[in-house]
Design a protein around this motif. Sequence first.
Motif, mmCIF file in Angstrom:
data_model
loop_
_atom_site.group_PDB
_atom_site.id
_atom_site.type_symbol
_atom_site.label_atom_id
_atom_site.label_comp_id
_atom_site.label_asym_id
_atom_site.label_seq_id
_atom_site.Cartn_x
_atom_site.Cartn_y
_atom_site.Cartn_z
ATOM 1 N N ARG A 159 0.841 -1.191 0.000
ATOM 2 C CA ARG A 159 0.000 0.000 0.000
ATOM 3 C C ARG A 159 0.883 1.251 0.000
ATOM 4 O O ARG A 159 0.640 2.200 -0.734
ATOM 5 C CB ARG A 159 -0.932 0.003 1.215
ATOM 6 C CG ARG A 159 -1.948 1.111 1.207
ATOM 7 C CD ARG A 159 -2.882 1.038 2.405
ATOM 8 N NE ARG A 159 -3.474 -0.255 2.626
ATOM 9 C CZ ARG A 159 -4.555 -0.708 2.005
ATOM 10 N NH1 ARG A 159 -5.157 0.036 1.119
ATOM 11 N NH2 ARG A 159 -5.045 -1.903 2.283
ATOM 12 N N SER A 160 1.935 1.229 0.790
ATOM 13 C CA SER A 160 2.854 2.362 0.844
ATOM 14 C C SER A 160 3.535 2.571 -0.500
ATOM 15 O O SER A 160 3.662 3.697 -0.975
ATOM 16 C CB SER A 160 3.899 2.122 1.937
ATOM 17 O OG SER A 160 4.881 3.117 1.900
ATOM 18 N N ARG A 161 3.951 1.477 -1.127
ATOM 19 C CA ARG A 161 4.601 1.574 -2.434
ATOM 20 C C ARG A 161 3.635 2.103 -3.486
ATOM 21 O O ARG A 161 4.010 2.913 -4.337
ATOM 22 C CB ARG A 161 5.178 0.232 -2.839
ATOM 23 C CG ARG A 161 6.378 -0.157 -1.944
ATOM 24 C CD ARG A 161 6.986 -1.476 -2.313
ATOM 25 N NE ARG A 161 7.601 -1.364 -3.631
ATOM 26 C CZ ARG A 161 7.822 -2.404 -4.413
ATOM 27 N NH1 ARG A 161 7.508 -3.609 -4.025
ATOM 28 N NH2 ARG A 161 8.384 -2.240 -5.593
ATOM 29 N N LEU A 162 2.379 1.648 -3.436
ATOM 30 C CA LEU A 162 1.376 2.165 -4.377
ATOM 31 C C LEU A 162 1.148 3.657 -4.169
ATOM 32 O O LEU A 162 1.014 4.410 -5.127
ATOM 33 C CB LEU A 162 0.063 1.398 -4.242
ATOM 34 C CG LEU A 162 0.033 0.025 -4.893
ATOM 35 C CD1 LEU A 162 -1.258 -0.695 -4.538
ATOM 36 C CD2 LEU A 162 0.181 0.139 -6.396
ATOM 37 N N ASN A 163 1.098 4.073 -2.920
ATOM 38 C CA ASN A 163 0.928 5.499 -2.636
ATOM 39 C C ASN A 163 2.111 6.297 -3.169
ATOM 40 O O ASN A 163 1.937 7.378 -3.725
ATOM 41 C CB ASN A 163 0.751 5.746 -1.135
ATOM 42 C CG ASN A 163 -0.602 5.297 -0.639
ATOM 43 O OD1 ASN A 163 -1.552 5.189 -1.398
ATOM 44 N ND2 ASN A 163 -0.692 5.009 0.649
ATOM 45 N N ASP A 164 3.336 5.752 -3.000
ATOM 46 C CA ASP A 164 4.531 6.417 -3.526
ATOM 47 C C ASP A 164 4.460 6.521 -5.047
ATOM 48 O O ASP A 164 4.780 7.568 -5.624
ATOM 49 C CB ASP A 164 5.802 5.671 -3.115
ATOM 50 C CG ASP A 164 6.102 5.779 -1.629
ATOM 51 O OD1 ASP A 164 5.500 6.638 -0.949
ATOM 52 O OD2 ASP A 164 6.937 4.987 -1.142
ATOM 53 N N LEU A 165 4.043 5.431 -5.691
ATOM 54 C CA LEU A 165 3.926 5.445 -7.150
ATOM 55 C C LEU A 165 2.872 6.449 -7.605
ATOM 56 O O LEU A 165 3.075 7.174 -8.578
ATOM 57 C CB LEU A 165 3.583 4.049 -7.676
ATOM 58 C CG LEU A 165 4.723 3.049 -7.698
ATOM 59 C CD1 LEU A 165 4.199 1.650 -8.036
ATOM 60 C CD2 LEU A 165 5.785 3.459 -8.707
ATOM 61 N N HIS B 136 4.309 9.818 -7.382
ATOM 62 C CA HIS B 136 5.289 10.003 -8.446
ATOM 63 C C HIS B 136 4.596 10.281 -9.790
ATOM 64 O O HIS B 136 4.999 11.189 -10.532
ATOM 65 C CB HIS B 136 6.187 8.766 -8.550
ATOM 66 C CG HIS B 136 7.333 8.908 -9.482
ATOM 67 N ND1 HIS B 136 8.383 9.769 -9.260
ATOM 68 C CD2 HIS B 136 7.599 8.291 -10.653
ATOM 69 C CE1 HIS B 136 9.234 9.686 -10.253
ATOM 70 N NE2 HIS B 136 8.786 8.791 -11.111
ATOM 71 N N VAL B 137 3.556 9.516 -10.096
ATOM 72 C CA VAL B 137 2.814 9.717 -11.352
ATOM 73 C C VAL B 137 2.164 11.100 -11.370
ATOM 74 O O VAL B 137 2.165 11.783 -12.398
ATOM 75 C CB VAL B 137 1.768 8.590 -11.559
ATOM 76 C CG1 VAL B 137 0.804 8.923 -12.678
ATOM 77 C CG2 VAL B 137 2.478 7.270 -11.836
ATOM 78 N N ARG B 138 1.637 11.530 -10.256
ATOM 79 C CA ARG B 138 1.052 12.876 -10.186
ATOM 80 C C ARG B 138 2.116 13.939 -10.451
ATOM 81 O O ARG B 138 1.868 14.932 -11.126
ATOM 82 C CB ARG B 138 0.403 13.113 -8.832
ATOM 83 C CG ARG B 138 -0.903 12.411 -8.677
ATOM 84 C CD ARG B 138 -1.554 12.726 -7.369
ATOM 85 N NE ARG B 138 -2.694 11.854 -7.188
ATOM 86 C CZ ARG B 138 -3.324 11.698 -6.061
ATOM 87 N NH1 ARG B 138 -2.946 12.355 -4.993
ATOM 88 N NH2 ARG B 138 -4.339 10.873 -5.972
ATOM 89 N N GLY B 139 3.313 13.722 -9.910
ATOM 90 C CA GLY B 139 4.415 14.651 -10.154
ATOM 91 C C GLY B 139 4.771 14.697 -11.634
ATOM 92 O O GLY B 139 5.022 15.778 -12.195
ATOM 93 N N ILE B 140 4.800 13.541 -12.264
ATOM 94 C CA ILE B 140 5.088 13.478 -13.704
ATOM 95 C C ILE B 140 4.010 14.220 -14.491
ATOM 96 O O ILE B 140 4.312 14.992 -15.400
ATOM 97 C CB ILE B 140 5.210 12.009 -14.173
ATOM 98 C CG1 ILE B 140 6.478 11.379 -13.581
ATOM 99 C CG2 ILE B 140 5.221 11.913 -15.700
ATOM 100 C CD1 ILE B 140 6.566 9.866 -13.778
ATOM 101 N N ALA B 141 2.762 13.998 -14.139
ATOM 102 C CA ALA B 141 1.658 14.664 -14.832
ATOM 103 C C ALA B 141 1.749 16.177 -14.669
ATOM 104 O O ALA B 141 1.547 16.935 -15.631
ATOM 105 C CB ALA B 141 0.321 14.152 -14.310
ATOM 106 N N THR B 142 2.083 16.620 -13.480
ATOM 107 C CA THR B 142 2.240 18.056 -13.242
ATOM 108 C C THR B 142 3.370 18.617 -14.097
ATOM 109 O O THR B 142 3.222 19.666 -14.733
ATOM 110 C CB THR B 142 2.523 18.328 -11.747
ATOM 111 O OG1 THR B 142 1.412 17.848 -10.986
ATOM 112 C CG2 THR B 142 2.740 19.807 -11.471
ATOM 113 N N ARG B 143 4.495 17.913 -14.124
ATOM 114 C CA ARG B 143 5.638 18.381 -14.929
ATOM 115 C C ARG B 143 5.286 18.399 -16.416
ATOM 116 O O ARG B 143 5.672 19.325 -17.139
ATOM 117 C CB ARG B 143 6.862 17.490 -14.667
ATOM 118 C CG ARG B 143 8.102 17.964 -15.361
ATOM 119 C CD ARG B 143 8.541 19.339 -14.845
ATOM 120 N NE ARG B 143 9.668 19.804 -15.632
ATOM 121 C CZ ARG B 143 9.795 21.014 -16.140
ATOM 122 N NH1 ARG B 143 8.882 21.931 -15.910
ATOM 123 N NH2 ARG B 143 10.835 21.340 -16.863
#
Length: 130
Positions: free
Chosen positions: A95-101, A104-111
């Motif tokens: 669950r923690s790893r999924l939250n991290d991913l 990360h994906v949200r950060g990529i989308a923002t960038r």
Amino acid sequence: MSEDWAAVATAMTQRVRELGWRQRELAERSGVSQAIVRELQHHTVERRRSPRTLAALSTALGWHPSHLQEVLRGEPVTTMDRIAEPAATFTPDARSRLNDLDEHVRGIATRLDELTTEVRTALRQLRSTR
């Protein structure tokens, strides 16, 4: 037809004990609130529950979806031979790893949004200088 909520409480408690789970784990695996799991397991509140609630709990406990409904109605439980592996759940680490991913994906989308804006601005400037 009478409903035997005490029998539901007993069945749930025995199965949770067999699985070595806590109420919180059953709640997470079934999607039923921990408060409702507690009420049912301790037989503290006797009220009509949605058949979906009992089905979700049955499935999470590795039983056929109608198992706790049959227990409630005092019917002979014909689903005992259909016990399966309990419903899978994410471990806290997964669950923690999924939250991290997800983060990360949200950060990529923002960038990507920022880059798109920068490219559009650069194109507009390029077109205006022609």
